[in-house]
Write a protein that holds these residues in place. Sequence first.
Motif, PDB file in Angstrom:
ATOM      1  N   GLN A  64       5.134   4.910  -6.727  1.00 15.09           N
ATOM      2  CA  GLN A  64       4.020   5.799  -6.446  1.00 15.09           C
ATOM      3  C   GLN A  64       3.271   6.184  -7.720  1.00 15.09           C
ATOM      4  O   GLN A  64       3.815   6.114  -8.826  1.00 15.09           O
ATOM      5  N   ARG A  65       2.045   6.571  -7.550  1.00 16.36           N
ATOM      6  CA  ARG A  65       1.208   7.031  -8.662  1.00 16.36           C
ATOM      7  C   ARG A  65       1.981   8.031  -9.530  1.00 16.36           C
ATOM      8  O   ARG A  65       2.565   8.987  -9.019  1.00 16.36           O
ATOM      9  N   ARG A  82      -2.577  12.775  -1.848  1.00 13.35           N
ATOM     10  CA  ARG A  82      -3.025  11.619  -2.620  1.00 13.35           C
ATOM     11  C   ARG A  82      -2.007  10.496  -2.567  1.00 13.35           C
ATOM     12  O   ARG A  82      -2.357   9.310  -2.428  1.00 13.35           O
ATOM     13  N   TRP A  83      -0.727  10.843  -2.686  1.00 11.84           N
ATOM     14  CA  TRP A  83       0.301   9.806  -2.585  1.00 11.84           C
ATOM     15  C   TRP A  83       0.270   9.133  -1.212  1.00 11.84           C
ATOM     16  O   TRP A  83       0.435   7.915  -1.099  1.00 11.84           O
ATOM     17  N   ASP A  86      -2.707   6.896  -1.030  1.00 16.68           N
ATOM     18  CA  ASP A  86      -2.453   5.698  -1.832  1.00 16.68           C
ATOM     19  C   ASP A  86      -1.689   4.653  -1.027  1.00 16.68           C
ATOM     20  O   ASP A  86      -1.953   3.448  -1.143  1.00 16.68           O
ATOM     21  N   ASP A  89      -4.182   3.015   1.304  1.00 16.72           N
ATOM     22  CA  ASP A  89      -5.095   2.155   0.540  1.00 16.72           C
ATOM     23  C   ASP A  89      -4.364   0.902   0.042  1.00 16.72           C
ATOM     24  O   ASP A  89      -4.938  -0.197   0.029  1.00 16.72           O
TER      25      ASP A  89
END
Length: 286
Positions: A64-65, A82-83, A86, A89
Motif C-alpha cells: 500500500q501507499r 485513499r488506500w 488506490d 485504481d
Amino acid sequence: MRIDIGGVRLYFDVEGAGLVPDGAAMAERPVVVALHGGPGADHSLFKPVLGRATEFAQVVYLDQRGSGRSDVSEPALWTWERWADDVVDFCDALGIDDPVLLGTSSGGWVALTVAHRHPERVRGVVLDSVMPGPAEERLEVFERLGGAKARDIARRYWGGEDVQDDWERVCLPLYSRRPDGAPEARDRLARIRWNRDVIEHFRRSLAGAFDPWPYLERIVRPVLVLNGEDDPVATVSAARKLAEALPEGTAELHVLPATGHGVFREDPDRAVALLRDFVGRTAARG
C-alpha cells in the motif's frame, strides 16, 4: 513490479496463473488481492503461506501507499479512504474486474473500506483478524497471555508512550499462539520493509479515525470473517459484532481455536481451506 497510480508508484507481485488449460479452452481463475497489515508493513507478511492459494486462484500482492516497496507519498494521503481508492485504481489499471480482497489486520480495514465505498467492484471480501475489541478487553487478553507486565506495556503503547522496544519484545510475541512458538516469526519480521512513520501515524491518529459502522449497510458482496480465539488485538467479541452488523446473508464468521493474530500464519491449513471454499462459492455466483 511497480505501476504508476495517480503519480504514485505502487509495488505489486503476482503468484499463480490467471489462465489455466481446461480441455480445448483456457479457464480464467479468480483473483485474490492481498492487503497487508501494519499499517506500514508490506506484502511479505503473506509469504509463503498464501502461495498455497495458487492451486485455485491467482494471488496479487500489493504494497500500500507509504509501505514496503511502494512510494512513500504524503502523510496527508495515508488515510483509509485513499488506500481503499488506490486498491480500486490499481485493479482498474491491471484489468482486475472483480477480485476477492483479502485483508489481514489493518489491511482488512482497507478491504472493508473498499467494500462499502465501491460495493460493486469486489467479488467478495476476506477479513482476517480485523476488528479491534474495546481497550479494556484487549488489555485483559494481554494480561491473560503475558501477565501484568504485558498489560502495562500495551496500555502505555496504545496511550502514545514511546515504548516501542518493550512492545516488540514483550507484546508482539503474544500475537502468536502456535504450539511450536512460530519458529519462522523472527525471519518473517526481519524480511519486512517497514515504514515506522506510517505506524506512528496510525497509532496517534488513524486508529481513532476508523469508523466503518455507519457504512456497513452499503456492502452487498459476501464477507468471510476469520478470527483467532486468542487474538489479543482483534478480539472474538469484536469479530462477532462485525459479522452481526453486516447486511443479512452477507457475513460468514469462523473463530479458530487456540489461534492468535493473523489466522493465515497461525493456522494456515484451515485458513487456506476456508479461503478455497469461499473463493469457489463466490466464483460460482459469478
